[in-house]
Design a protein around this motif. Structure first.
Motif, PDB file in Angstrom:
ATOM      1  N   ALA A 145       0.824  -1.181   0.113  1.00 34.17           N
ATOM      2  CA  ALA A 145       0.013  -0.003   0.027  1.00 34.17           C
ATOM      3  C   ALA A 145       0.864   1.186  -0.041  1.00 34.17           C
ATOM      4  CB  ALA A 145      -0.837   0.021   1.033  1.00 34.17           C
ATOM      5  N   GLY A 146       2.248   1.330   0.684  1.00 34.65           N
ATOM      6  CA  GLY A 146       2.932   2.398   0.679  1.00 34.65           C
ATOM      7  C   GLY A 146       2.642   3.120   1.982  1.00 34.65           C
ATOM      8  N   VAL A 147       3.673   3.608   2.358  1.00 27.85           N
ATOM      9  CA  VAL A 147       3.643   4.304   3.578  1.00 27.85           C
ATOM     10  C   VAL A 147       4.015   5.846   3.337  1.00 27.85           C
ATOM     11  CG1 VAL A 147       4.638   4.638   5.968  1.00 27.85           C
ATOM     12  CG2 VAL A 147       4.244   2.355   4.884  1.00 27.85           C
ATOM     13  N   ASP A 148       3.474   6.783   4.189  1.00 28.05           N
ATOM     14  CA  ASP A 148       3.722   8.131   4.114  1.00 28.05           C
ATOM     15  C   ASP A 148       5.214   8.451   4.263  1.00 28.05           C
ATOM     16  OD1 ASP A 148       3.896  10.956   4.516  1.00 28.05           O
ATOM     17  OD2 ASP A 148       2.013  11.156   5.612  1.00 28.05           O
ATOM     18  N   PRO A 149       5.817   9.090   3.562  1.00 25.74           N
ATOM     19  CA  PRO A 149       7.558   9.408   3.552  1.00 25.74           C
ATOM     20  C   PRO A 149       7.642  10.019   4.932  1.00 25.74           C
ATOM     21  CG  PRO A 149       6.523  10.228   1.437  1.00 25.74           C
ATOM     22  CD  PRO A 149       5.171   9.752   2.173  1.00 25.74           C
ATOM     23  N   ALA A 150       6.764  10.846   5.286  1.00 26.35           N
ATOM     24  CA  ALA A 150       6.856  11.371   6.658  1.00 26.35           C
ATOM     25  C   ALA A 150       6.879  10.576   7.947  1.00 26.35           C
ATOM     26  CB  ALA A 150       5.712  12.578   7.129  1.00 26.35           C
ATOM     27  N   VAL A 151       6.090   9.453   7.723  1.00 30.57           N
ATOM     28  CA  VAL A 151       6.175   8.267   8.843  1.00 30.57           C
ATOM     29  C   VAL A 151       7.743   7.642   8.671  1.00 30.57           C
ATOM     30  CG1 VAL A 151       5.480   6.002   9.422  1.00 30.57           C
ATOM     31  CG2 VAL A 151       3.874   7.860   8.966  1.00 30.57           C
ATOM     32  N   ILE A 152       8.090   7.300   7.482  1.00 28.75           N
ATOM     33  CA  ILE A 152       9.194   6.737   7.307  1.00 28.75           C
ATOM     34  C   ILE A 152      10.485   7.526   7.812  1.00 28.75           C
ATOM     35  CG2 ILE A 152      10.933   5.956   5.389  1.00 28.75           C
ATOM     36  CD1 ILE A 152       8.666   3.851   5.589  1.00 28.75           C
ATOM     37  N   GLU A 153      10.321   8.773   7.654  1.00 29.07           N
ATOM     38  CA  GLU A 153      11.446   9.488   8.404  1.00 29.07           C
ATOM     39  C   GLU A 153      11.429   9.669   9.596  1.00 29.07           C
ATOM     40  OE1 GLU A 153      13.974  10.993   6.621  1.00 29.07           O
ATOM     41  OE2 GLU A 153      13.235   9.480   5.018  1.00 29.07           O
ATOM     42  N   ARG A 154      10.146   9.573  10.335  1.00 26.14           N
ATOM     43  CA  ARG A 154      10.081   9.358  11.805  1.00 26.14           C
ATOM     44  C   ARG A 154      10.343   8.198  12.375  1.00 26.14           C
ATOM     45  NH1 ARG A 154       4.809  10.159  12.031  1.00 26.14           N
ATOM     46  NH2 ARG A 154       4.142   8.213  12.978  1.00 26.14           N
ATOM     47  N   LEU A 155      10.516   6.951  11.478  1.00 26.44           N
ATOM     48  CA  LEU A 155      11.086   5.738  11.940  1.00 26.44           C
ATOM     49  C   LEU A 155      12.416   5.494  11.864  1.00 26.44           C
ATOM     50  CD1 LEU A 155       8.136   3.677  10.631  1.00 26.44           C
ATOM     51  CD2 LEU A 155       8.873   3.777  13.079  1.00 26.44           C
ATOM     52  N   ARG A 156      13.110   6.514  10.862  1.00 24.79           N
ATOM     53  CA  ARG A 156      14.757   6.182  10.870  1.00 24.79           C
ATOM     54  C   ARG A 156      15.330   6.516  11.928  1.00 24.79           C
ATOM     55  NH1 ARG A 156      15.831   4.189   6.062  1.00 24.79           N
ATOM     56  NH2 ARG A 156      14.502   4.571   4.172  1.00 24.79           N
ATOM     57  N   PRO A 157      15.092   7.565  12.652  1.00 28.10           N
ATOM     58  CA  PRO A 157      15.787   7.557  13.933  1.00 28.10           C
ATOM     59  C   PRO A 157      15.696   6.408  15.005  1.00 28.10           C
ATOM     60  CG  PRO A 157      14.689   9.740  13.366  1.00 28.10           C
ATOM     61  CD  PRO A 157      14.084   8.637  12.433  1.00 28.10           C
TER      62      PRO A 157
END
Length: 226
Positions: free
Chosen positions: A109-121
C-alpha cells in the motif's frame, strides 16, 4: 531466591510521568533478561537504583503484573515470570502469523514518507543500543519501531495484540551476544526494512520480516529457561 544486587537500569528521561517511565524501563529489563526470571526483586532496592521513592516503582511493578511479566511474591517483592521454550515458540508463531502478512500489506500500500522519516531515527537508535550493548534501550526502541510501523495498517486492535505478544516474549539470549555481530546484524534489519517498504517491495519486506523474526527466536533460544 531474593536478589538485591544492582541491575543495569536505563536512566529516566523525565519526558513522561515517573510511573510510566519506570514501567517502560522495567518492562524492557524483563524482556531483555536484565531482570532474571524466578528472582524476587524488592521495590525499595529497585527504587534506590532509580533514585526515587519505592511508591512509583511498586506501582510500575503492579502494572507489569497485570501484563503477566511479573508476579507478586507476598511480603517480599515481585518475581519475574518464566516462560518455557514451547511457550516462547507459541508467541513467535503468533507474531509471525500477524506481523509478516501485515508488513507485506503495508509495503504494497505504501507508507507516508513522513512516517518513514519518523521511523529512521528509531532504526538508528536500535543499532546504537545494540552497539553499546544497552539491552533495555534496544528492547524499548524496538517495540516503539515495530508498533509504529504496524499502526500504518490502520488497525489499532492488531497493534495492541502485537504489543501484548511482544511484551510477553523474553529475549533470554541477549546477554550471550555481547561478543560477535549477531545482535547488531539483527538490529540493522530495521533500516533495511524501511528501505524495502519505501521502495514498495512487498516480497522483499515479507522475506526480511520472516528472517527478522527468525533472528529474534534465535536470540532468546541462545539461553533458554531451565
Amino acid at each position: 531466591m531474593i536478589d538485591d544486587a544492582a541491575v543495569r537500569l536505563a536512566p529516566l528521561s523525565g519526558r513522561r510521568s515517573l510511573r510510566e517511565e519506570i514501567t517502560e524501563t522495567l518492562r524492557g529489563a524483563v524482556i531483555s533478561g536484565e531482570l532474571a526470571p524466578g528472582v524476587v526483586y524488592s521495590a525499595p532496592s529497585l527504587a534506590e537504583q532509580f533514585g526515587v521513592s519505592a511508591t512509583p516503582v511498586r506501582e510500575a511493578m503492579l502494572d507489569l503484573a497485570k501484563e503477566g511479566l511479573v508476579e507478586i511474591a507476598r511480603n517480599k517483592g515481585f518475581r519475574v515470570t518464566e516462560l518455557s521454550a514451547a511457550e516462547l515458540d507459541d508467541l513467535t508463531e503468533l507474531r509471525a502469523l500477524i506481523e509478516i502478512p501485515v508488513i507485506r500489506r503495508i509495503a504494497q500500500a505504501g507508507v507516508d514518507p513522513a512516517v518513514i522519516e519518523r521511523l529512521r531515527p528509531l532504526a538508528a537508535g536500535i543499532e546504537a543500543a545494540a552497539s553499546r550493548r544497552d539491552f533495555i534501550a534496544h528492547v524499548t526502541i524496538d517495540l516503539d519501531f515495530h508498533l509504529t510501523l504496524l499502526a500504518q495498517a490502520g488497525n489499532p486492535r492488531l497493534v495492541e495484540i502485537v504489543r501484548s505478544l511482544r511484551t510477553s516474549s523474553r529475549l533470554y539470549g541477549l546477554k550471550a551476544l555481547t561478543e560477535g555481530s549477531a545482535l547488531f546484524d539483527s538490529s540493522h534489519e530495521h533500516a533495511e526494512l524501511l528501505d524495502l517498504i519505501q521502495a514498495r517491495d512487498a516480497d522483499g519486506a515479507e522475506r526480511l520480516m520472516r528472517q527478522h523474526l527468525g533472528h529474534v527466536r534465535g536470540i532468546w533460544a541462545a539461553d533458554p529457561p531451565v
